[in-house]
Design a protein around this motif. Structure first.
Motif, PDB file in Angstrom:
ATOM      1  N   VAL A  61       0.847  -1.187   0.000  1.00  0.00           N
ATOM      2  CA  VAL A  61       0.000   0.000   0.000  1.00  0.00           C
ATOM      3  C   VAL A  61       0.882   1.237   0.000  1.00  0.00           C
ATOM      4  CG1 VAL A  61      -1.865   1.227   1.171  1.00  0.00           C
ATOM      5  CG2 VAL A  61      -1.740  -1.263   1.323  1.00  0.00           C
ATOM      6  N   SER A  62       0.614   2.159  -0.897  1.00  0.00           N
ATOM      7  CA  SER A  62       1.391   3.391  -0.976  1.00  0.00           C
ATOM      8  C   SER A  62       0.462   4.550  -1.302  1.00  0.00           C
ATOM      9  CB  SER A  62       2.487   3.271  -2.045  1.00  0.00           C
ATOM     10  OG  SER A  62       1.906   3.064  -3.325  1.00  0.00           O
ATOM     11  N   SER A  63       1.024   5.754  -1.267  1.00  0.00           N
ATOM     12  CA  SER A  63       0.259   6.953  -1.592  1.00  0.00           C
ATOM     13  C   SER A  63       1.081   7.824  -2.542  1.00  0.00           C
ATOM     14  CB  SER A  63      -0.093   7.741  -0.328  1.00  0.00           C
ATOM     15  OG  SER A  63      -0.837   8.907  -0.642  1.00  0.00           O
ATOM     16  N   PRO A  64       1.019   7.537  -3.840  1.00  0.00           N
ATOM     17  CA  PRO A  64       1.797   8.327  -4.806  1.00  0.00           C
ATOM     18  C   PRO A  64       1.567   9.828  -4.672  1.00  0.00           C
ATOM     19  CG  PRO A  64       0.895   6.384  -5.864  1.00  0.00           C
ATOM     20  CD  PRO A  64       0.274   6.448  -4.498  1.00  0.00           C
ATOM     21  N   GLN A  65       0.370  10.220  -4.338  1.00  0.00           N
ATOM     22  CA  GLN A  65       0.037  11.631  -4.167  1.00  0.00           C
ATOM     23  C   GLN A  65       0.682  12.215  -2.915  1.00  0.00           C
ATOM     24  OE1 GLN A  65      -3.899  12.517  -2.587  1.00  0.00           O
ATOM     25  NE2 GLN A  65      -4.286  13.850  -4.355  1.00  0.00           N
TER      26      GLN A  65
END
Length: 265
Positions: A25-29
């Motif tokens: 799980v990641s948050s590119p933004q």
């Protein structure tokens, strides 16, 4: 805004592809970076929906809570996923499936104990097992607010949006302005049964379908690729049943559509 069946459909997809596996799980933004780090690489236990809320449960006891709001959406992708496109709030990558979340109203990590606060403020969800329609009835029968407003109140019924509200009231021949105190118990039971059936069709088919075959004619759907409706977004058009002109008004900030003849007070 997506209605309840959309969230339940997403929950089924995520359950199928992520449950029982470790998920990256990641948050590119970047706006969900801290939350993503808390669940990244954790075992994904289950996905579920309650009304318009999507919940991802992880083995750590943490839960990712998503509310799509007006503009939120998930896009699906095969593995390997390409570079993020646009403002991706959350990216989830499993063994053979990936998805990007964009534009949600809420994307946050909660402890399981905090879920009680969400459950306490939501009414019964017609698509959840053992949903208690009595809880909704108790609120409706004591309220002088119009039933058109009560159906949109997530504290009364969770998951109903503008389309289901308009179409359910037409199918039951109930004026959206009838106060809750004037809704009889037998009428509510019929409304609830119809709502459950309609939302199950939406879950199964991935789109809202409300018009019976004998009336599925005349004006096309309100948008390309959407099924026909009885009244939703049909203001100024003739009623599919009686021919009267479908009306439009504002009710508590939301567009309201109804037939003045079929749904007379």
């Amino acid at each position: 805004m997506p209605e309840g069946h959309t969230l339940h459909r997403l929950a089924k997809v995520h359950q199928k592809h992520f449950a029982g596996a470790q998920v990256r799980v990641s948050s590119p933004q970047g706006k969900f970076a801290d939350g993503a780090a808390m669940v990244d690489g954790r075992l994904f236990v289950k996905a579920e929906a309650w009304g318009k809320h999507l919940l991802h449960h992880y083995e750590s006891g943490l839960v990712v809570h998503v509310h799509l709001g007006l503009y939120g959406s998930f896009s699906e992708s095969e593995i390997p996923m390409g570079p993020p496109v646009g403002q991706v709030r959350m990216r989830m990558v499993g063994a053979d499936f990936g998805t990007d979340l964009r534009g949600p109203t809420a994307c946050e990590v909660l402890h399981t104990s905090e879920l009680d606060a969400i459950a306490d403020r939501l009414g019964p969800d017609p698509l959840r097992r053992n949903a208690d329609s009595d809880r909704a009835w108790e609120r409706i029968r004591k309220s002088r607010r119009p039933i058109g407003s009560l159906l949109m109140d997530q504290a009364v019924v969770a998951g109903v949006g503008n389309v289901y509200r308009a179409e359910l009231l037409f199918r039951q021949r109930i004026s959206p302005y009838r106060p809750g105190t004037a809704i009889e118990r037998t009428v509510w039971d019929e409304m609830w049964a119809d709502l459950v059936a309609l939302m199950k069709v939406g879950l199964r088919r991935g789109k809202i379908v409300t018009v019976e075959r004998e009336f599925d004619r005349g004006d096309p759907s309100y948008r390309k690729g959407r099924p026909r409706t009885y009244v939703y977004r049909r203001a100024g058009s003739p009623c599919r049943v009686c021919g009267s002109t479908i009306l439009h008004a504002d009710m508590e900030g939301r567009n309201l559509f109804w037939c003045p003849s079929c749904q007379a007070d």
